[in-house]
Design an enzyme around this catalytic site. Structure first.
Site, PDB file in Angstrom:
ATOM      1  N   CYS A  89       0.841  -1.203   0.000  1.00 52.87           N
ATOM      2  CA  CYS A  89       0.000   0.000   0.000  1.00 52.87           C
ATOM      3  C   CYS A  89       0.873   1.250   0.000  1.00 52.87           C
ATOM      4  O   CYS A  89       1.873   1.303   0.716  1.00 52.87           O
ATOM      5  CB  CYS A  89      -0.904  -0.005   1.230  1.00 52.87           C
ATOM      6  SG  CYS A  89      -2.049   1.402   1.273  1.00 52.87           S
ATOM      7  N   CYS A 136     -20.103  -5.978   1.941  1.00 49.94           N
ATOM      8  CA  CYS A 136     -19.563  -4.670   2.296  1.00 49.94           C
ATOM      9  C   CYS A 136     -18.226  -4.508   1.578  1.00 49.94           C
ATOM     10  O   CYS A 136     -17.369  -5.404   1.643  1.00 49.94           O
ATOM     11  CB  CYS A 136     -19.358  -4.565   3.807  1.00 49.94           C
ATOM     12  SG  CYS A 136     -18.625  -3.006   4.359  1.00 49.94           S
TER      13      CYS A 136
END
Length: 394
Positions: free
Chosen positions: A65, A142
């Protein structure tokens, strides 16, 4: 205690406590702990009975990331020895999700590391959502993909997503000390974009990063003002190789007080016991079920959790029941859309990514001493499930 009687009465009326009352919950003693749990448990049972909703994480893309969130094992510069892989294909993600559903999960949380999705990434995720919905009737999905740009929430909603997760994590005042590559305001904006698109908002916090009790109250009051339907409460998992690796400040008793405070401030919201429960609550986990009405089943994004079967046994032994797919989680006044997306349901004006952030570490200048009895041996890197050839823990 007059304090607890007042908080129960307010919780049953969906009335916001004062900041002083919320701080007083965190300041209660260990001798008062069972009284605190019992009081918050009355509020939990009023709105959710003895049901426990199970959620299952699928890490669609792990590690690498570009963001520098200090708590995260997937962050820029992390030396944690976690799994690293690029996007799972739709059929791979659907297979992983099916394992969680078979274990009793009602909601599947699709998470991807990164600042936020490109439009091509949203295309990938929409295909995955469609595959999961096709293969698992009634399952909720979700998405948790980081910061959203215009139109992306609407595309996820159109593909069948039910909810979007983006945690505030900590107070606005301390956020810059945890992350520098995006802002607290960026996170708030993404939650609001999800709500505007008609997605159920899921937004929570990470406790144990060296923050003060005032910071904890600040972030929970900010969440109340945002009015998410779900509030995950994560407890920092201090991974070696991250900036917060030495941040061991939580005791099981402190973790329970934090959960009780969240329940009093957000009485009719799905409070989810999330990452770090095994590490910090340990044998006190069953008591937390009297405060939270939702947990993650099995493993997390980059760390291993308690065995899925042990979760089910814990729920049954504590006298609770797994919430079925045919049951509406939220109370009628929330699920019917009576509450808006801004002021907090029943509120009096209380003022970025990771569906569960495998919280890893805090401010190196923190003066909070590590608590005795911290169980560093319980932090185990995930080596099974999504991104591996091994069966998942569900």
């Amino acid at each position: 205690m007059d304090l607890l009687n007042t908080l129960v009465e307010k919780g049953l009326r969906r009335e916001l406590p004062t900041r002083e009352e919320a701080l007083a919950v965190l300041a209660t003693t260990d001798d008062e702990l069972l009284d605190v749990v019992a009081a918050a448990g009355k509020v939990r049972r009023q709105w959710f009975g003895r049901r426990v909703k199970l959620n299952y994480l699928v890490n669609l893309k792990s590690g690498l990331c570009p963001e520098d969130c200090s708590y995260c094992s997937q962050r820029l510069g992390s030396k944690a020895g976690i799994l690293k892989y690029t996007w799972l294909k739709a059929d791979e993600a659907s297979k992983a999700a099916a394992a969680g559903v078979a274990g009793g999960a009602k909601r599947v949380c699709l998470v991807a590391s990164g600042r936020g999705p490109t439009d091509k990434d949203v295309d990938r995720v929409t295909k995955t959502i469609e595959a999961i919905k096709e293969g698992n009737e009634g399952v909720e999905v979700c998405a948790c993909l980081g910061l959203l740009t215009d139109g992306q929430a609407e595309r996820l909603k159109a593909a069948g997503a039910d909810a979007y997760n983006h945690n505030l994590n900590t107070s606005e005042a301390t956020y810059g000390g945890i992350t520098t590559t995006h802002t607290y305001a960026d996170r708030v904006e993404t939650v609001q974009q999800a709500q505007a698109a008609g997605l159920s908002a899921c937004s929570g916090l990470i406790a144990g990063m060296g923050e003060s009790d005032e910071d904890l109250v600040d972030v929970v009051f900010a969440l109340r003002a945002l009015d998410p339907d779900s509030v995950p409460v994560n407890f920092l998992i201090p991974f070696e190789g991250t900036p917060l690796a030495k941040e061991w400040h939580l005791t099981p008793q402190k973790a329970l007080r934090i959960l009780a405070m969240v329940r009093f401030v957000c009485p009719d919201v799905e409070v989810r016991l999330a990452g770090g429960r095994e590490v910090h609550l340990r044998t006190m986990q069953p008591l937390a079920l009297h405060l939270a009405n939702s947990i993650f089943l099995g493993d997390y994004l980059t760390s291993e959790g308690q065995a899925g079967q042990a979760d089910l046994e814990m729920i049954a032994d504590a006298g609770f029941e797994v919430e079925g797919a045919d049951t509406t989680t939220l109370p009628e006044h929330r699920s019917a859309g009576v509450c808006g997306s801004g002021g907090g349901c029943g509120s009096e004006g209380a003022a970025g990514g990771g569906c569960h952030d495998d919280a890893s570490a805090a401010d190196e200048a923190s003066e909070v001493p590590a608590v005795p009895g911290a169980r560093q041996d319980l932090v185990t890197v995930r080596r099974r499930g999504a991104g591996t050839e091994l069966a998942p823990n569900a």
